[in-house]
Design a protein around this motif. Structure first.
Motif, PDB file in Angstrom:
ATOM      1  N   GLY A   1       5.151  10.161   6.083  1.00  0.00           N
ATOM      2  CA  GLY A   1       4.338   9.023   6.701  1.00  0.00           C
ATOM      3  C   GLY A   1       4.844   7.810   6.469  1.00  0.00           C
ATOM      4  O   GLY A   1       4.420   6.820   6.983  1.00  0.00           O
ATOM      5  N   GLY A   2       6.214   7.778   5.883  1.00  0.00           N
ATOM      6  CA  GLY A   2       6.779   6.650   5.739  1.00  0.00           C
ATOM      7  C   GLY A   2       7.280   5.928   7.170  1.00  0.00           C
ATOM      8  O   GLY A   2       7.377   4.767   7.329  1.00  0.00           O
ATOM      9  N   ILE A   3       7.426   7.001   8.156  1.00  0.00           N
ATOM     10  CA  ILE A   3       7.730   6.463   9.500  1.00  0.00           C
ATOM     11  C   ILE A   3       7.029   7.079  10.497  1.00  0.00           C
ATOM     12  O   ILE A   3       6.732   8.397  10.495  1.00  0.00           O
ATOM     13  CB  ILE A   3       9.340   6.979   9.839  1.00  0.00           C
TER      14      ILE A   3
ATOM     15  N   GLN B   1       1.015  13.021   7.027  1.00  0.00           N
ATOM     16  CA  GLN B   1       0.846  12.582   5.604  1.00  0.00           C
ATOM     17  C   GLN B   1       0.819  13.997   4.945  1.00  0.00           C
ATOM     18  O   GLN B   1      -0.234  14.595   4.408  1.00  0.00           O
ATOM     19  CB  GLN B   1      -0.479  11.981   5.398  1.00  0.00           C
ATOM     20  N   ILE B   2       2.067  14.433   4.470  1.00  0.00           N
ATOM     21  CA  ILE B   2       2.587  15.679   3.712  1.00  0.00           C
ATOM     22  C   ILE B   2       3.177  15.318   2.592  1.00  0.00           C
ATOM     23  O   ILE B   2       4.311  14.904   2.693  1.00  0.00           O
ATOM     24  CB  ILE B   2       3.180  16.776   4.862  1.00  0.00           C
TER      25      ILE B   2
ATOM     26  N   GLN C   1      -2.260   8.529  -5.948  1.00  0.00           N
ATOM     27  CA  GLN C   1      -3.194   8.742  -4.680  1.00  0.00           C
ATOM     28  C   GLN C   1      -2.521   7.983  -3.329  1.00  0.00           C
ATOM     29  O   GLN C   1      -1.757   7.035  -3.607  1.00  0.00           O
ATOM     30  CB  GLN C   1      -4.439   8.224  -5.143  1.00  0.00           C
ATOM     31  N   ASN C   2      -2.546   9.099  -2.471  1.00  0.00           N
ATOM     32  CA  ASN C   2      -1.886   8.434  -1.131  1.00  0.00           C
ATOM     33  C   ASN C   2      -0.552   8.071  -1.211  1.00  0.00           C
ATOM     34  O   ASN C   2       0.132   7.183  -0.426  1.00  0.00           O
ATOM     35  CB  ASN C   2      -2.870   7.334  -0.702  1.00  0.00           C
ATOM     36  N   VAL C   3       0.302   8.717  -2.111  1.00  0.00           N
ATOM     37  CA  VAL C   3       1.605   8.567  -2.267  1.00  0.00           C
ATOM     38  C   VAL C   3       2.152  10.157  -1.799  1.00  0.00           C
ATOM     39  O   VAL C   3       1.996  10.987  -2.485  1.00  0.00           O
ATOM     40  CB  VAL C   3       2.351   8.164  -3.473  1.00  0.00           C
ATOM     41  N   TYR C   4       2.962  10.253  -0.758  1.00  0.00           N
ATOM     42  CA  TYR C   4       3.475  11.538  -0.393  1.00  0.00           C
ATOM     43  C   TYR C   4       4.746  11.725  -0.586  1.00  0.00           C
ATOM     44  O   TYR C   4       5.330  12.896  -0.093  1.00  0.00           O
ATOM     45  CB  TYR C   4       2.967  11.684   1.324  1.00  0.00           C
ATOM     46  N   ARG C   5       5.480  10.865  -0.847  1.00  0.00           N
ATOM     47  CA  ARG C   5       7.085  10.781  -1.483  1.00  0.00           C
ATOM     48  C   ARG C   5       7.293  10.823  -2.942  1.00  0.00           C
ATOM     49  O   ARG C   5       6.237  10.403  -3.739  1.00  0.00           O
ATOM     50  CB  ARG C   5       7.913  10.062  -0.707  1.00  0.00           C
TER      51      ARG C   5
ATOM     52  N   PHE D   1       5.704  12.998  -9.300  1.00  0.00           N
ATOM     53  CA  PHE D   1       6.869  12.056  -9.672  1.00  0.00           C
ATOM     54  C   PHE D   1       6.929  12.456 -11.495  1.00  0.00           C
ATOM     55  O   PHE D   1       5.951  12.305 -12.256  1.00  0.00           O
ATOM     56  CB  PHE D   1       6.315  10.555  -9.835  1.00  0.00           C
ATOM     57  N   GLU D   2       8.105  12.749 -11.692  1.00  0.00           N
ATOM     58  CA  GLU D   2       8.393  13.070 -13.140  1.00  0.00           C
ATOM     59  C   GLU D   2       9.470  12.000 -13.831  1.00  0.00           C
ATOM     60  O   GLU D   2      10.403  11.832 -12.996  1.00  0.00           O
ATOM     61  CB  GLU D   2       9.039  14.539 -13.119  1.00  0.00           C
ATOM     62  N   LEU D   3       9.265  11.826 -15.272  1.00  0.00           N
ATOM     63  CA  LEU D   3      10.078  11.055 -15.877  1.00  0.00           C
ATOM     64  C   LEU D   3      10.378  12.046 -16.920  1.00  0.00           C
ATOM     65  O   LEU D   3       9.667  12.269 -17.563  1.00  0.00           O
ATOM     66  CB  LEU D   3       9.611   9.776 -16.265  1.00  0.00           C
TER      67      LEU D   3
END
Length: 402
Positions: A68-70, A120-121, A152-156, A212-214
């Motif tokens: 969904g970024g583009i 939005q995958i 929430q609502n972050v797809y990357r 997302f991992e740290l």
């Protein structure tokens, strides 16, 4: 300039992912035998023939479109190559009858998806941290701590920089204060001893997908017995997370670890409750008997915040100091006492000590007995310290009494 090209230019195409389906796929990605990737959309169709747009994609552009970024309009209108393929195909067999290479400047909005239409995958745009923490700990002879965030609502595989900065700071502060509480008398404010900071320091080692991992590692290697002080601090932090919003165990644990830990843990919870849906912790040591997992949701974190804010009790302690009386107000019942250039105490004078203060001489040396009241500020996690003067004795008298 339009350019007709041969039917085999796109190669042998195989469906990769389908995003819209109406009797057949009408918006999809496909790959050819050379692994080249294309996004395709049906423009129009009649009884005999369909017209499609095919746009070549790099893997990075694909991940942006997929997440969904583009938007879909710009995926075609702003092709990386500056052109798209207009493809004619038979409705009955899907066989290509014509392929035309045209510049994106020749496209009209009527032939493109609507502006603002997005996929939005969830898309992993960073490699996963596939090596287990236990193996990494054994290989590196360090303690490994892995944090996983679900936004929430972050797809990357991306995370807000400010959020990560706050989480890293509050995690380190919590571990430092727990490390001090486990090793010696915990101080509420001021600098934590350097040896505690040194033994509990964490370094960022890597990032990865999986929301997302740290990945963090201890700055220091374990000793010959595969032990490290930071193990105890991380274990306590994970236990706090797993307690969640279970009020009585949470209060009991924080009461044991003292107010500085409570304040730092409160700040940590506040940092994760704003942006994440869930956070997980996994840690490992070269010793197979040490390590574990913890998880907390943002809702549970918010509940735990309320418990700490409402349930934190003042810590009261007493201390005797020797120094000079530098100021005071009999009307306001306040005092100012200096032990050294770096250590001064100000606060209220108790009723019992008022007569002693009335007869005191500014600048003279005294022994002061103080009540120390430490209060956790619920909104910030900071600890406020107030002092009450209980007794003020001339130094000569206090030495005789002792």
């Amino acid at each position: 300039m339009e350019q007709k090209i041969s039917n085999h230019t796109l190669g042998k195409l195989n469906l990769f992912e389908v995003y819209e389906f109406y009797d057949k796929p009408v918006l999809f990605t496909c790959r050819n035998e050379l692994n080249h990737l294309f996004l395709s959309v049906l423009v129009e169709e009649n009884v005999d023939e369909g017209t499609w747009l095919y746009v070549p994609l790099s893997e990075r552009r694909f991940s942006q479109i997929r997440s969904g970024g583009i938007d879909l309009h710009d995926a075609f209108a702003e092709s990386e190559t500056g052109f798209v393929y207009v493809v004619k195909s038979l409705v009955t067999t899907d066989e290509f009858t014509e392929i035309i290479n045209i510049p994106t400047s020749n496209l009209t909005d009527e032939s493109l998806p609507k502006k603002g239409e997005n996929l939005q995958i969830k898309t992993e745009t960073y490699p996963r941290l596939d090596v287990p923490t236990r193996i990494k700990a054994e290989q590196s002879k360090r303690i490994v701590l892995r944090l996983s965030f679900e936004f929430q609502n972050v797809y990357r595989t991306e995370a807000p920089a400010k959020f990560l900065g706050e989480v890293l700071r509050t995690v380190q502060d919590a571990i430092n204060s727990i490390g001090q509480a486990k090793k010696e008398d915990a101080t509420t404010r001021g600098a934590i001893p350097r040896n505690i900071l040194f033994n509990n320091e964490l370094l960022v080692q890597g990032m990865g997908a999986g929301s997302f991992e740290l990945e963090l590692v201890s700055a220091n290697h374990v000793n010959l017995l595969d032990e490290a002080d930071i193990e105890d601090a991380i274990e306590e932090l994970v236990q706090l997370i797993n307690i969640g919003s279970n009020a009585d165990p949470l209060k009991e644990k924080l009461l044991t670890l003292k107010l500085r830990v409570a304040g730092n843990y409160l700040e940590f919870l506040q940092s994760i409750s704003k942006n994440t849906q869930n956070i997980k912790m996994e840690w490992a040591s070269p010793r197979v008997t040490r390590g574990g997992n913890g998880a907390i949701s943002s809702l549970t974190a918010k509940s735990a915040i309320s418990i700490i804010q409402l349930g934190a009790e003042d810590e009261v302690s007493y201390k005797d100091v020797i120094g000079s009386l530098e100021g005071g107000s009999l009307r306001n019942k306040t005092f100012e006492f200096e032990v050294s250039d770096k250590e001064k105490f100000t606060g209220k004078v108790s009723n019992e000590a008022m007569k002693q203060v009335e007869g005191a001489i500014l600048g003279n040396s005294y022994k002061a007995s103080l009540r120390v009241i430490q209060t956790l500020k619920p909104m910030t996690g900071e600890v406020e310290i107030k002092y009450e003067l209980l007794e003020l004795l001339p130094l000569e008298t206090s030495l005789v009494n002792n």
